[in-house]
Design a protein around this motif. Structure first.
Motif, PDB file in Angstrom:
ATOM      1  N   TYR A 199       0.829  -1.208   0.000  1.00 39.29           N
ATOM      2  CA  TYR A 199       0.000   0.000   0.000  1.00 39.29           C
ATOM      3  C   TYR A 199       0.867   1.263   0.000  1.00 39.29           C
ATOM      4  O   TYR A 199       1.948   1.298   0.580  1.00 39.29           O
ATOM      5  N   GLU A 200       0.346   2.316  -0.633  1.00 38.29           N
ATOM      6  CA  GLU A 200       0.768   3.683  -0.373  1.00 38.29           C
ATOM      7  C   GLU A 200      -0.265   4.290   0.565  1.00 38.29           C
ATOM      8  O   GLU A 200      -1.368   3.749   0.735  1.00 38.29           O
ATOM      9  N   ARG A 201       0.071   5.443   1.176  1.00 41.32           N
ATOM     10  CA  ARG A 201      -0.866   6.098   2.088  1.00 41.32           C
ATOM     11  C   ARG A 201      -1.154   7.530   1.657  1.00 41.32           C
ATOM     12  O   ARG A 201      -0.311   8.186   1.053  1.00 41.32           O
TER      13      ARG A 201
ATOM     14  N   GLY B  54       6.957   8.154   1.720  1.00 39.82           N
ATOM     15  CA  GLY B  54       7.595   7.383   2.787  1.00 39.82           C
ATOM     16  C   GLY B  54       6.590   6.748   3.723  1.00 39.82           C
ATOM     17  O   GLY B  54       6.949   6.298   4.810  1.00 39.82           O
ATOM     18  N   GLY B  55       5.349   6.677   3.303  1.00 44.69           N
ATOM     19  CA  GLY B  55       4.315   6.054   4.135  1.00 44.69           C
ATOM     20  C   GLY B  55       3.924   4.676   3.675  1.00 44.69           C
ATOM     21  O   GLY B  55       2.963   4.095   4.184  1.00 44.69           O
ATOM     22  N   ASP B  56       4.633   4.120   2.703  1.00 43.82           N
ATOM     23  CA  ASP B  56       4.266   2.824   2.147  1.00 43.82           C
ATOM     24  C   ASP B  56       4.468   1.704   3.154  1.00 43.82           C
ATOM     25  O   ASP B  56       5.309   1.781   4.052  1.00 43.82           O
ATOM     26  N   LEU B  57       3.699   0.654   2.990  1.00 45.27           N
ATOM     27  CA  LEU B  57       3.773  -0.502   3.892  1.00 45.27           C
ATOM     28  C   LEU B  57       3.300  -1.745   3.155  1.00 45.27           C
ATOM     29  O   LEU B  57       2.611  -1.661   2.132  1.00 45.27           O
TER      30      LEU B  57
ATOM     31  N   VAL C 162       3.765  -6.720   9.482  1.00 39.34           N
ATOM     32  CA  VAL C 162       3.692  -5.590   8.566  1.00 39.34           C
ATOM     33  C   VAL C 162       5.091  -5.000   8.425  1.00 39.34           C
ATOM     34  O   VAL C 162       5.782  -4.812   9.426  1.00 39.34           O
ATOM     35  N   ASP C 163       5.492  -4.723   7.208  1.00 36.48           N
ATOM     36  CA  ASP C 163       6.736  -3.994   6.966  1.00 36.48           C
ATOM     37  C   ASP C 163       6.375  -2.580   6.544  1.00 36.48           C
ATOM     38  O   ASP C 163       5.620  -2.385   5.590  1.00 36.48           O
TER      39      ASP C 163
END
Length: 530
Positions: A104-106, A115-118, A131-132
């Motif tokens: 995901y992006e945020r 820099g919010g991707d996970l 979760v990374d």
């Protein structure tokens, strides 16, 4: 890595993953270890013992993405995100064990979060496997209204790669670098203070008669007045002639009798032959060795442009056009279209479609190394007698003018600038030099330390602590790197994070007590990454 979350959230996330998996797993996944590629049927990799999944169709991937996006609000709640945060699905991969990896992006209050991707990982039985995240910081800013006036071409974003998220402007400055390479420089500026926070470059540098691979078979398409370099077997990949231009697509390369080039730089078709052939071999490597349907995993082809500019001694990938571009070299007769260069450039697109490693600092070095790793792997895979596989990058194109390669994977410092080992300053190097740490890791993992000869090339790879590393073979090594890149790395992954990601990948593929996992640890220790 965030290994713990409360039971309610874990259950909710598992439910989301289960719904997504229904959209992906319309068949039965092959039993075995798997390599993290999306798919449902498998064939065994001949030498590694890992299972390579069959290529997923574009339609199935689209279904999975839509299902994940539909369930993104539930995933955001399960992850404990704030009410102003939303998740945007970039990718869904279900591996051979049925684990669903959703990237995901945020956004925050409608603004992109850089820099919010996970990536979430959910086992086939519904258990959360963690979760990374690119950042552990909670995304929140006092106001979404900038105190400063932005430039006309800037967009307002939330910058989350620092210690504390801040409201910022992202400006893209286009131009040309000293060597003639197009530049799309992204500059991040604090929207409250005007302080420069970060900068990174978005343009990432690196039957026919070819210049570097001898006589090769090309997949072409018959047109109204002859043949064209359109590969109908590989997503419709096209090769264009820019005619020394620097913008646009150029002219599709055509020929009357389907015999292309003469093997020299004097024939304009020769560069197109090498580019088209290299793209085909890279596509086939992704398919057969990584279980991936093209660069973005969606069956969509990129395209190639040859004859860029005059005296241009470089090649580059531009994600905005989803294309590779090649110069003709200093003499305009030595195009930079060798197999490993083609694999390198296409693999920048692969990185952009997966971890999207920031092209600066340590993550930028990992980005460049990924392209070197897969570029070299494609060259070995092609098994071309005229250009046999090796751990030398760009050895055929003679970019230095003295017959030496551009980079050495067994001992990167032999190029005069690359780092053999990690230290706290390695991120300050140009990304083509900080990449040496990961290139050296990959060589050690594949071949081991010490002196050896591979395909007639002599290597002698040292380690930082004098330890002996025993290699596990190239195929296992690139399967581990690919899985780490595609499901565990994020945009901000550094060398320490790459060690964690590859250890997770090796565990998934070969088991927690495997020799392969131990070798990953030994190879990282060998390049001083603890």
């Amino acid at each position: 890595m965030t290994p713990h979350m409360n039971t309610r959230r874990a259950a909710a996330l598992a439910a989301v993953a289960a719904m997504v998996a229904v959209g992906v797993q319309t068949g039965t996944a092959t039993a075995g270890t798997g390599n993290g590629a999306t798919g449902t049927t498998g064939t065994s990799a001949s030498s590694s013992g890992a299972t390579i999944l069959g290529v997923n169709t574009a339609a199935r991937r689209t279904t999975a993405l839509r299902a994940a996006q539909s369930d993104a609000p539930a995933a955001a709640e399960a992850l404990g995100l704030g009410s102003q945060e939303k998740l945007i699905v970039r990718d869904v991969i279900t591996d051979a064990r049925g684990t669903v990896h959703t990237r995901y992006e945020r956004t925050y209050a409608g603004l992109p979060v850089l820099g919010g991707d996970l990536v979430t990982h959910t086992a086939s039985d519904g258990r959360s496997k963690g979760v990374d995240r690119a950042t552990e910081a909670r995304i929140s800013v006092p106001s979404t209204q900038p105190k400063l006036k932005s430039a006309a071409n800037a967009r307002t974003v939330v910058w989350a790669r620092g210690a504390k998220p801040v409201l910022a402007f992202e400006t893209v400055r286009t131009g040309v670098r000293k060597d003639g390479t197009p530049s799309k420089l992204h500059i991040i500026t604090d929207a409250t203070t005007g302080r420069k926070l970060h900068r990174f470059e978005a343009v990432e540098t690196g039957t026919g008669n070819s210049q570097y691979s001898g006589q090769v078979t090309l997949s072409t398409t018959e047109g109204g007045s002859g043949f064209e370099l359109t590969d109908g077997d590989r997503g419709g990949h096209k090769t264009y002639d820019l005619n020394q231009g620097r913008t646009g697509t150029g002219t599709l390369v055509t020929d009357a009798d389907d015999t292309w080039g003469d093997g020299t730089g004097d024939d304009r078709q020769t560069a197109a032959v090498d580019a088209h052939y290299g793209a085909a071999k890279t596509w086939d490597f992704y398919t057969s060795e990584l279980g991936r349907d093209g660069i973005a995993g969606d069956g969509r082809a990129a395209y190639s442009r040859v004859h860029f500019g005059t005296g241009y001694v470089n090649a580059f990938w531009d994600d905005s056009c989803f294309c590779m571009t090649y110069g003709d070299g200093a003499d305009d007769k030595s195009a930079l279209t060798a197999i490993d260069v083609a694999g390198h450039e296409m693999s920048h697109g692969l990185t952009a479609a997966t971890a999207n490693l920031d092209y600066a600092g340590e993550s930028g070095g990992l980005n460049e190394a990924t392209s070197d790793i897969f570029g070299a792997s494609v060259e070995f895979y092609a098994d071309n007698a005229t250009d046999p596989g090796d751990y030398l990058i760009g050895e055929k194109i003679d970019i230095n003018g003295d017959g030496s390669p551009l980079r050495y994977m067994d001992q990167p410092s032999k190029d005069g600038g690359s780092a053999d080992y990690w230290d706290e300053n390695v991120g300050d190097l140009d990304v083509h030099y900080s990449s040496g740490v990961a290139n050296h890791f990959f060589y050690l993992l594949a071949e081991g330390s010490g002196a050896k000869t591979v395909n007639g090339v002599d290597y002698d790879s040292p380690t930082a602590d004098g330890s002996t590393v025993t290699g596990i073979g190239r195929q296992k090594a690139y399967q581990i790197w690919y899985k780490a890149l595609s499901v565990y790395m994020t945009s901000s992954t550094d060398y320490a994070g790459a060690r964690v990601a590859t250890e997770k990948a090796a565990t998934d593929l070969f088991g927690a007590g495997s020799a392969e996992l131990a070798a990953v640890g030994a190879a990282w220790t060998g390049v001083a990454v603890k």
